[in-house]
Design a protein around this motif. Structure first.
Motif, mmCIF file in Angstrom:
data_model
loop_
_atom_site.group_PDB
_atom_site.id
_atom_site.type_symbol
_atom_site.label_atom_id
_atom_site.label_comp_id
_atom_site.label_asym_id
_atom_site.label_seq_id
_atom_site.Cartn_x
_atom_site.Cartn_y
_atom_site.Cartn_z
ATOM 1 N N GLY A 115 0.799 -1.215 0.000
ATOM 2 C CA GLY A 115 0.000 0.000 0.000
ATOM 3 C C GLY A 115 0.833 1.266 0.000
ATOM 4 N N ARG A 116 0.155 2.369 -0.302
ATOM 5 C CA ARG A 116 0.775 3.695 -0.268
ATOM 6 C C ARG A 116 -0.076 4.518 0.704
ATOM 7 N NH1 ARG A 116 3.976 5.896 -3.954
ATOM 8 N NH2 ARG A 116 3.315 4.530 -5.639
ATOM 9 N N VAL A 117 0.428 4.674 1.932
ATOM 10 C CA VAL A 117 -0.330 5.362 2.971
ATOM 11 C C VAL A 117 0.584 6.352 3.686
ATOM 12 C CG1 VAL A 117 -1.749 5.088 5.049
ATOM 13 C CG2 VAL A 117 -1.722 3.279 3.332
ATOM 14 N N THR A 118 0.068 7.537 3.950
ATOM 15 C CA THR A 118 0.813 8.565 4.683
ATOM 16 C C THR A 118 0.124 8.839 6.015
ATOM 17 O OG1 THR A 118 1.596 9.587 2.638
ATOM 18 C CG2 THR A 118 1.604 10.974 4.613
ATOM 19 N N TYR A 119 0.926 8.861 7.069
ATOM 20 C CA TYR A 119 0.452 9.174 8.421
ATOM 21 C C TYR A 119 1.090 10.491 8.852
ATOM 22 C CZ TYR A 119 -0.803 4.239 8.536
ATOM 23 O OH TYR A 119 -1.347 3.010 8.240
ATOM 24 N N VAL A 120 0.283 11.395 9.395
ATOM 25 C CA VAL A 120 0.809 12.637 9.949
ATOM 26 C C VAL A 120 0.509 12.627 11.440
ATOM 27 C CG1 VAL A 120 0.621 15.156 9.973
ATOM 28 C CG2 VAL A 120 0.517 13.918 7.794
ATOM 29 N N THR A 121 1.567 12.859 12.245
ATOM 30 C CA THR A 121 1.383 12.889 13.701
ATOM 31 C C THR A 121 1.728 14.277 14.228
ATOM 32 O OG1 THR A 121 3.646 12.384 14.446
ATOM 33 C CG2 THR A 121 2.269 10.520 13.775
ATOM 34 N N ASP A 122 1.142 14.587 15.377
ATOM 35 C CA ASP A 122 1.517 15.829 16.052
ATOM 36 C C ASP A 122 2.809 15.580 16.841
ATOM 37 O OD1 ASP A 122 0.823 14.472 18.415
ATOM 38 O OD2 ASP A 122 -1.074 15.531 18.642
ATOM 39 N N LYS A 123 3.277 16.603 17.548
ATOM 40 C CA LYS A 123 4.554 16.459 18.251
ATOM 41 C C LYS A 123 4.495 15.456 19.404
ATOM 42 C CE LYS A 123 4.273 20.661 21.185
ATOM 43 N NZ LYS A 123 3.077 20.249 21.828
ATOM 44 N N ASN A 124 3.302 15.030 19.767
ATOM 45 C CA ASN A 124 3.172 14.014 20.811
ATOM 46 C C ASN A 124 3.096 12.597 20.253
ATOM 47 O OD1 ASN A 124 3.060 16.012 22.875
ATOM 48 N ND2 ASN A 124 0.967 16.440 22.232
ATOM 49 N N GLY A 125 3.193 12.471 18.926
ATOM 50 C CA GLY A 125 3.152 11.148 18.309
ATOM 51 C C GLY A 125 1.747 10.633 18.073
ATOM 52 N N VAL A 126 0.737 11.509 18.175
ATOM 53 C CA VAL A 126 -0.659 11.106 17.966
ATOM 54 C C VAL A 126 -1.026 11.359 16.503
ATOM 55 C CG1 VAL A 126 -3.064 11.528 18.633
ATOM 56 C CG2 VAL A 126 -1.248 11.605 20.364
ATOM 57 N N ILE A 127 -1.591 10.348 15.875
ATOM 58 C CA ILE A 127 -1.954 10.451 14.458
ATOM 59 C C ILE A 127 -3.087 11.456 14.272
ATOM 60 C CG2 ILE A 127 -2.842 9.200 12.437
ATOM 61 C CD1 ILE A 127 -1.581 6.646 13.714
ATOM 62 N N GLN A 128 -2.841 12.428 13.396
ATOM 63 C CA GLN A 128 -3.821 13.478 13.111
ATOM 64 C C GLN A 128 -4.482 13.280 11.753
ATOM 65 O OE1 GLN A 128 -4.590 15.818 15.467
ATOM 66 N NE2 GLN A 128 -3.199 14.619 16.737
ATOM 67 N N MET A 129 -3.777 12.598 10.841
ATOM 68 C CA MET A 129 -4.309 12.372 9.503
ATOM 69 C C MET A 129 -3.737 11.097 8.924
ATOM 70 S SD MET A 129 -3.683 14.335 5.903
ATOM 71 C CE MET A 129 -2.358 13.205 5.528
ATOM 72 N N ILE A 130 -4.585 10.374 8.202
ATOM 73 C CA ILE A 130 -4.143 9.203 7.440
ATOM 74 C C ILE A 130 -4.664 9.395 6.024
ATOM 75 C CG2 ILE A 130 -4.275 6.698 7.144
ATOM 76 C CD1 ILE A 130 -4.816 6.513 10.183
ATOM 77 N N PHE A 131 -3.766 9.293 5.064
ATOM 78 C CA PHE A 131 -4.160 9.439 3.661
ATOM 79 C C PHE A 131 -3.743 8.182 2.926
ATOM 80 C CE2 PHE A 131 -3.457 11.191 -0.701
ATOM 81 C CZ PHE A 131 -4.775 11.501 -0.968
ATOM 82 N N ASP A 132 -4.717 7.470 2.400
ATOM 83 C CA ASP A 132 -4.489 6.198 1.716
ATOM 84 C C ASP A 132 -4.908 6.359 0.259
ATOM 85 O OD1 ASP A 132 -4.475 3.624 0.716
ATOM 86 O OD2 ASP A 132 -5.645 2.760 2.340
ATOM 87 N N SER A 133 -3.930 6.439 -0.631
ATOM 88 C CA SER A 133 -4.229 6.610 -2.047
ATOM 89 C C SER A 133 -3.048 6.118 -2.863
ATOM 90 C CB SER A 133 -4.482 8.084 -2.363
ATOM 91 O OG SER A 133 -4.548 8.280 -3.762
ATOM 92 N N MET A 134 -3.328 5.425 -3.962
ATOM 93 C CA MET A 134 -2.249 4.997 -4.849
ATOM 94 C C MET A 134 -1.773 6.175 -5.712
ATOM 95 S SD MET A 134 -1.438 2.081 -3.871
ATOM 96 C CE MET A 134 -0.298 1.352 -5.052
ATOM 97 N N LEU A 135 -2.450 7.326 -5.654
ATOM 98 C CA LEU A 135 -2.030 8.514 -6.407
ATOM 99 C C LEU A 135 -0.850 9.158 -5.671
ATOM 100 C CD1 LEU A 135 -5.604 9.866 -7.200
ATOM 101 C CD2 LEU A 135 -4.065 8.647 -8.761
ATOM 102 N N ALA A 136 0.331 8.810 -6.109
ATOM 103 C CA ALA A 136 1.562 9.119 -5.377
ATOM 104 C C ALA A 136 1.735 10.588 -5.019
ATOM 105 C CB ALA A 136 2.766 8.640 -6.192
ATOM 106 N N THR A 137 1.569 11.480 -5.974
ATOM 107 C CA THR A 137 1.905 12.873 -5.708
ATOM 108 C C THR A 137 0.826 13.604 -4.921
ATOM 109 O OG1 THR A 137 1.087 13.488 -7.881
ATOM 110 C CG2 THR A 137 3.460 13.073 -7.687
#
Length: 152
Positions: A115-137
């Protein structure tokens, strides 16, 4: 079940592109993170994604965030990929797919491709966003927006 928004990034260890030991405990919970999983070094989509993260890396750094790319490629593959495209961020080798499994990254395209998935966390390591898409850019602007929201 994979990680969800609101979950804390679990601890994991891997080798980086230089063969050094990486321990997530040294970075998670200290600054915002963009952790992106991608299928394979040197494929058109993954190269475009890595180069887009490279081209906007200073924007992430200016916001105090770090970018980490993870795939199941070997350390030597990562080293060559990183050198060829002058990637300034951390690439981790997940050749036993433990990190991918820990995060619950699904396989794309009928289970044939990682899969191609991006996780964004805040400075405390808590996930704020998950983006799952094969559209790379598409991952880069989504991740940057999420980081901008965190620090504003």
């Amino acid at each position: 079940m994979g990680l969800k928004v609101g979950d804390t990034i679990p601890n994991f260890k891997a080798k980086d592109a230089n063969g050094n030991d990486f321990d997530s405990q040294n970075i998670v919970g200290k600054k915002p993170l963009v952790i992106y999983f991608y299928p394979k070094d040197n494929t058109p989509g993954c190269t475009a994604e890595a180069c887009s993260f490279r081209d906007q890396y200073e924007d992430f750094k200016d916001l105090g965030a770090e970018v980490i790319g993870i795939s199941s490629d070997s350390v030597s593959s990562h080293q060559q990929f990183s050198e060829q495209y002058k990637l300034p961020f951390i690439l981790l080798s997940d050749n036993d797919k433990k990190i991918k499994t820990l995060f619950g990254v699904p396989s794309g395209l009928f289970g044939l491709l990682p899969g191609r998935v991006t996780y964004v966390t805040d400075k405390n390591g808590v996930i704020q966003m998950i983006f799952d898409s094969m559209l790379a850019t598409k991952h880069i602007p989504k991740a940057l927006q999420a980081i901008q929201k965190l620090v504003s």
